[in-house]
Design a protein around this motif. Structure first.
Motif, short mmCIF file in Angstrom:
data_model
loop_
_atom_site.label_atom_id
_atom_site.label_comp_id
_atom_site.label_asym_id
_atom_site.label_seq_id
_atom_site.Cartn_x
_atom_site.Cartn_y
_atom_site.Cartn_z
N PRO A 165 17.09 25.87 45.63
CA PRO A 165 18.61 25.96 45.41
C PRO A 165 18.84 26.39 43.97
O PRO A 165 18.03 25.94 43.00
N ALA A 166 19.87 26.91 43.43
CA ALA A 166 20.49 27.23 42.30
C ALA A 166 21.11 25.86 41.85
O ALA A 166 22.32 25.61 42.22
N PHE A 167 20.64 25.48 40.63
CA PHE A 167 21.39 24.27 39.75
C PHE A 167 20.68 24.07 38.45
O PHE A 167 19.44 24.76 38.42
N PHE A 168 21.44 23.42 37.72
CA PHE A 168 20.49 23.48 36.64
C PHE A 168 20.14 21.84 36.42
O PHE A 168 20.54 20.77 36.61
N SER A 169 18.80 22.07 36.42
CA SER A 169 17.76 20.62 36.20
C SER A 169 17.74 19.93 34.85
O SER A 169 18.24 20.55 33.99
N GLY A 170 17.37 18.91 34.92
CA GLY A 170 17.11 18.28 33.44
C GLY A 170 16.40 19.25 32.38
O GLY A 170 16.56 19.11 31.35
N VAL A 171 15.43 19.74 32.98
CA VAL A 171 14.28 20.56 32.06
C VAL A 171 15.37 22.04 31.54
O VAL A 171 15.39 22.24 30.41
N ASP A 172 16.12 22.39 32.52
CA ASP A 172 17.10 23.44 32.20
C ASP A 172 18.11 22.90 31.14
O ASP A 172 18.33 23.86 30.32
N ASP A 173 18.49 21.65 31.38
CA ASP A 173 19.22 21.23 30.13
C ASP A 173 18.71 21.13 28.84
O ASP A 173 19.16 21.78 27.67
N GLU A 174 17.40 20.64 28.88
CA GLU A 174 16.76 20.56 27.50
C GLU A 174 16.67 22.00 26.91
O GLU A 174 16.67 22.37 25.75
N ASP A 175 16.09 22.95 27.72
CA ASP A 175 15.86 24.29 27.48
C ASP A 175 17.03 24.95 26.82
O ASP A 175 17.16 25.52 25.88
N ASP A 176 18.26 24.78 27.76
CA ASP A 176 19.36 25.37 27.17
C ASP A 176 20.04 24.86 25.99
O ASP A 176 20.52 25.58 25.23
N ARG A 177 19.85 23.51 25.45
CA ARG A 177 20.45 23.09 24.33
C ARG A 177 19.57 23.85 23.14
O ARG A 177 20.12 23.52 22.01
N MET A 178 18.30 24.15 23.56
CA MET A 178 17.43 24.65 22.50
C MET A 178 17.51 26.25 22.30
O MET A 178 17.02 27.07 21.38
N PHE A 179 18.47 26.85 22.86
CA PHE A 179 18.57 28.18 22.81
C PHE A 179 19.02 28.80 21.26
O PHE A 179 19.75 27.99 20.73
N PRO A 180 18.39 29.57 20.72
CA PRO A 180 18.37 29.97 19.42
C PRO A 180 19.80 30.40 18.63
O PRO A 180 19.68 30.69 17.60
N GLY A 181 20.88 31.00 19.53
CA GLY A 181 21.97 31.60 18.82
C GLY A 181 22.97 30.54 19.34
O GLY A 181 22.88 29.55 19.73
N PRO A 182 24.23 30.82 18.55
CA PRO A 182 25.33 29.87 18.63
C PRO A 182 25.90 29.96 20.12
O PRO A 182 26.66 28.73 20.27
N VAL A 183 25.98 30.79 20.84
CA VAL A 183 26.71 30.90 22.05
C VAL A 183 26.15 31.68 23.06
O VAL A 183 25.60 33.03 22.82
N VAL A 184 26.05 31.31 24.18
CA VAL A 184 25.41 32.12 25.34
C VAL A 184 25.93 31.76 26.71
O VAL A 184 26.02 30.57 26.93
N LEU A 185 25.82 32.60 27.89
CA LEU A 185 25.95 32.28 29.13
C LEU A 185 24.65 32.07 29.77
O LEU A 185 23.54 32.73 29.30
N ALA A 186 24.56 30.84 30.59
CA ALA A 186 23.10 30.64 31.15
C ALA A 186 23.57 30.64 32.65
O ALA A 186 24.67 30.13 33.14
N GLY A 187 22.29 31.25 33.36
CA GLY A 187 22.59 31.39 34.66
C GLY A 187 21.29 30.89 35.53
O GLY A 187 20.15 31.10 35.17
N VAL A 188 21.28 30.40 36.85
CA VAL A 188 20.26 30.16 37.60
C VAL A 188 20.53 30.81 38.94
O VAL A 188 21.27 30.72 39.49
#
Length: 222
Positions: A165-188
């Motif tokens: 299924p499409a959902f944001f996992s705990g690993v996804d949360d950690e990775d998304d917090r580390m995105f190198p830009g100030p703002v982005v849309l994230a999708g699964v």
């Protein structure tokens, strides 16, 4: 907000410690004026906004500007700033989202990843697809080398969960917090199965903060 009017940020004089001053100047706090224009945020920046109804965060890249609420329900004597998501170059073409879905289906049940970014030389959105010998993917994870794309040009950071299924996992949360830009849309993308339309969810990441997901990709067609 006044387009083109960018004001440099200087820490208050009572902040005598270098760390305090650096933190404030990197991500300042701005009181939203009720009768005067709010200066434009510089590209690559982020700031907290104290508004009439609470605290918000604003972040801006070359392609995306977002204002998202951190708290609500307050009654403060300041100006109003609406929550917003602005795509500078317009909505992402449906054909490009379909291309991403097809790429995810093609490698399922393994996970897939890609970035949708603004190509400055060709003046159009493009899809970078994580593939090749430096990609390690399985039904539960994917690892890849980041492309030579300026994070300020990335509008959508996508990955799939294979047939899951499409959902944001705990690993996804950690990775998304580390995105190198100030703002982005994230999708699964989920349920990536041939002959079936994948399920999907998306959210905003602003200055490392994660905001509640939408149950589709439709929110990017603004």
């Amino acid at each position: 907000m006044v387009a083109g009017l960018v004001v440099s940020v200087i820490a208050p004089t009572y902040m005598t410690d270098l760390v305090d001053r650096s933190l404030f100047e990197t991500t300042p706090v701005v009181v939203a004026p009720s009768r005067s224009p709010l200066p434009e945020l510089a590209v690559g920046g982020a700031r907290y906004l104290v508004t009439n109804d609470g605290l918000k965060i604003e972040a801006r890249s070359n392609v995306l500007r977002a204002v998202m609420a951190l708290s609500r329900g307050l009654r403060l004597p300041y100006g109003e700033v609406a929550d917003t998501i602005e795509l500078r170059f317009g909505p992402i073409p449906t054909a490009l989202l379909k291309e991403a879905s097809e790429a995810a289906i093609s490698v399922s049940p393994n996970e897939w990843a890609g970035w949708i970014y603004w190509d400055r030389s060709q003046m159009r959105y493009r899809l970078w697809d994580a593939k090749g010998p430096r990609v390690s993917a399985s039904p539960g994870s994917i690892r890849y080398e980041l492309p030579s794309v300026d994070p300020l040009d990335v509008v959508f950071d996508l990955h799939s969960h294979g047939e899951g299924p499409a959902f944001f996992s705990g690993v996804d949360d950690e990775d998304d917090r580390m995105f190198p830009g100030p703002v982005v849309l994230a999708g699964v993308l989920g349920h990536c199965i041939a002959g079936r339309t994948p399920s999907a969810c998306s959210r905003v990441i602003a200055n490392g903060r994660l905001f509640p997901p939408w149950p589709s990709l439709s929110a990017i067609s603004l």
